[in-house]
Design a protein around this motif. Structure first.
Motif, PDB file in Angstrom:
ATOM      1  N   UNK A   1       0.651   6.936  -6.748  1.00 50.24           N
ATOM      2  CA  UNK A   1      -0.686   7.405  -7.119  1.00 50.24           C
ATOM      3  C   UNK A   1      -0.624   8.716  -7.913  1.00 50.24           C
ATOM      4  N   UNK A   2       0.232   9.632  -7.486  1.00 51.33           N
ATOM      5  CA  UNK A   2       0.360  10.904  -8.190  1.00 51.33           C
ATOM      6  C   UNK A   2       0.814  10.728  -9.626  1.00 51.33           C
TER       7      UNK A   2
ATOM      8  N   UNK B   1       0.815  -1.213   0.000  1.00 48.11           N
ATOM      9  CA  UNK B   1       0.000   0.000   0.000  1.00 48.11           C
ATOM     10  C   UNK B   1       0.856   1.274   0.000  1.00 48.11           C
ATOM     11  N   UNK B   2       1.947   1.269   0.732  1.00 47.42           N
ATOM     12  CA  UNK B   2       2.809   2.456   0.802  1.00 47.42           C
ATOM     13  C   UNK B   2       3.375   2.788  -0.582  1.00 47.42           C
ATOM     14  N   UNK B   3       3.851   1.771  -1.282  1.00 47.23           N
ATOM     15  CA  UNK B   3       4.402   1.993  -2.623  1.00 47.23           C
ATOM     16  C   UNK B   3       3.303   2.453  -3.583  1.00 47.23           C
TER      17      UNK B   3
END
Length: 118
Positions: free
Chosen positions: A42-43, A35-37
């Motif tokens: 996402x941007x 999830x962190x990656x």
């Protein structure tokens, strides 16, 4: 035995892949999810259509360069906007030998911001 799910399970349970899958059990720093990656990327995914307007391959390379610098500033705990504004304001007055001072890992926030000095 020949189902796709069975092949995926066999792949996971193989001696070559099982240690990597269970590594999070031995090392608390390894996260079970990615999830962190995914949040970090996402941007990039949201801006994908904007990158079509980079104008050229060189424009795309410049955008990638700026993304790298901004990401490096974030990794060093620096506000990218403050760092970039200060670096742009100071870069023309610095001799080439002192340019590394403006890199995110060497940068020191000025005591007085350029906007306050004016």
């Amino acid at each position: 035995k020949h189902a796709k799910v069975a092949k995926a399970i066999d792949y996971l349970l193989s001696p070559d892949h099982w240690p990597g899958f269970t590594r999070f059990l031995d090392d608390g720093r390894v996260c079970l999810s990615n999830n962190c990656a995914e949040r970090a990327l996402r941007g990039v995914a949201l801006g994908r259509k904007s990158w079509l307007f980079a104008g050229s391959e060189r424009g795309g390379q410049r955008a990638a360069f700026m993304y790298s610098l901004i990401g490096t500033a974030k990794l060093n705990g620096i506000d990218p906007q403050a760092w970039l504004a200060d670096a742009i304001a100071r870069i023309s007055d610095l001799p080439v030998s002192r340019l590394p001072e403006l890199l995110p890992w060497n940068w020191q926030k000025p005591a007085v911001s350029p906007a306050e000095a004016a």
